[in-house]
Design a protein around this motif. Structure first.
Motif, PDB file in Angstrom:
ATOM      1  N   ASN A 222      24.671  17.808  11.009  1.00 21.20           N
ATOM      2  CA  ASN A 222      26.021  18.072  11.469  1.00 21.20           C
ATOM      3  C   ASN A 222      25.986  18.114  12.983  1.00 21.20           C
ATOM      4  O   ASN A 222      25.174  18.817  13.570  1.00 21.20           O
ATOM      5  N   SER A 223      26.876  17.358  13.607  1.00 19.94           N
ATOM      6  CA  SER A 223      26.891  17.268  15.067  1.00 19.94           C
ATOM      7  C   SER A 223      27.854  18.248  15.710  1.00 19.94           C
ATOM      8  O   SER A 223      28.253  18.074  16.854  1.00 19.94           O
TER       9      SER A 223
ATOM     10  N   GLU B  43      29.611  14.953  10.287  1.00 16.32           N
ATOM     11  CA  GLU B  43      28.304  14.657   9.716  1.00 16.32           C
ATOM     12  C   GLU B  43      27.841  13.318  10.289  1.00 16.32           C
ATOM     13  O   GLU B  43      28.649  12.438  10.576  1.00 16.32           O
ATOM     14  N   TYR B  44      26.518  13.156  10.447  1.00 15.96           N
ATOM     15  CA  TYR B  44      25.964  11.906  10.965  1.00 15.96           C
ATOM     16  C   TYR B  44      24.680  11.578  10.218  1.00 15.96           C
ATOM     17  O   TYR B  44      24.081  12.443   9.575  1.00 15.96           O
ATOM     18  N   SER B  45      24.252  10.327  10.302  1.00 16.52           N
ATOM     19  CA  SER B  45      22.954   9.942   9.762  1.00 16.52           C
ATOM     20  C   SER B  45      22.454   8.687  10.471  1.00 16.52           C
ATOM     21  O   SER B  45      23.250   7.871  10.951  1.00 16.52           O
TER      22      SER B  45
ATOM     23  N   GLU C  13      34.585  10.873  10.991  1.00 21.19           N
ATOM     24  CA  GLU C  13      35.489  10.830  12.151  1.00 21.19           C
ATOM     25  C   GLU C  13      36.565  11.904  12.064  1.00 21.19           C
ATOM     26  O   GLU C  13      37.749  11.629  12.242  1.00 21.19           O
ATOM     27  N   MET C  14      36.150  13.122  11.860  1.00 24.35           N
ATOM     28  CA  MET C  14      37.099  14.236  11.814  1.00 24.35           C
ATOM     29  C   MET C  14      37.354  14.728  13.238  1.00 24.35           C
ATOM     30  O   MET C  14      36.480  14.637  14.108  1.00 24.35           O
TER      31      MET C  14
ATOM     32  N   VAL D  42      30.575  18.841  23.004  1.00 24.33           N
ATOM     33  CA  VAL D  42      29.186  19.097  22.603  1.00 24.33           C
ATOM     34  C   VAL D  42      28.733  18.009  21.641  1.00 24.33           C
ATOM     35  O   VAL D  42      27.637  17.449  21.773  1.00 24.33           O
ATOM     36  N   GLU D  43      29.569  17.679  20.672  1.00 22.27           N
ATOM     37  CA  GLU D  43      29.225  16.663  19.676  1.00 22.27           C
ATOM     38  C   GLU D  43      28.968  15.305  20.325  1.00 22.27           C
ATOM     39  O   GLU D  43      27.966  14.647  20.036  1.00 22.27           O
TER      40      GLU D  43
END
Length: 181
Positions: free
Chosen positions: A103-104, A108-110, A131-132, A142-143
């Protein structure tokens, strides 16, 4: 009376040598050697602690581990703590060369990744993020900075239970602590 001085005869109970004789030093007792041993142990512990403080190549298998971001490099290159209740995580897949995700801060990322020695490689074009929009102040900044730093990370090191990611110029970008689960 004679003008000659009288002869002085030493008394029989007087010491023959008037100079004081030093007493021999007492042998070093057990207490002395115990203190010396403790000092030696303390010196070794201090040296060991200093050596352990050196950043080294990741000596642990990171597959299947989870970490929480504690510091990141901001746009000016300064390491700053993660604040405002923002939680950024990274998880390493069960096998090297699989998925690195987390979680950024909001999304969510991968990525697909590989680690060889201390070299971290994210497979280009493999990154996926949700893309929330997050309305909490500062979270999106920060993200964005985190994902940029993650994509520019080339070296991974481990020290004192913290994970460090560096760029190609060996500047620190991200610092994580292991998540207990």
């Amino acid at each position: 009376m004679d003008d000659e001085p009288a002869e002085i005869t030493p008394r029989s109970d007087a010491p023959a040598n008037p100079d004081p004789v030093p007493n021999p030093a007492a042998p070093m007792g057990r207490g002395f050697w115990a203190v010396m041993a403790l000092i030696g142990v303390l010196i070794l512990l201090i040296i060991y602690a200093q050596v352990q403080g050196v950043t080294r190549t990741v000596p642990v298998n990171l597959t299947g581990t989870s970490w929480t971001l504690t510091y990141y490099s901001n746009d000016g290159g300064t390491m700053v703590p993660v604040t405002n209740g923002t939680v950024v995580t990274i998880r390493f897949g069960l096998e090297n060369g699989t998925i690195l995700d987390g979680n950024s801060g909001c999304n969510e990322y991968s990525y697909q990744y590989t680690i060889r020695g201390s070299m971290l490689t994210l497979t280009r074009g493999s990154g996926v993020t949700t893309e929330m929009f997050c309305p909490a102040p500062g979270v999106m900044q920060v993200e964005s900075t985190y994902l940029h730093n993650l994509e520019n990370s080339t070296t991974i090191r481990f020290r004192s239970d913290h994970l460090y990611l560096y760029d190609s110029a060996d500047k620190p970008l991200l610092i994580f602590e292991q998540t207990t689960s």
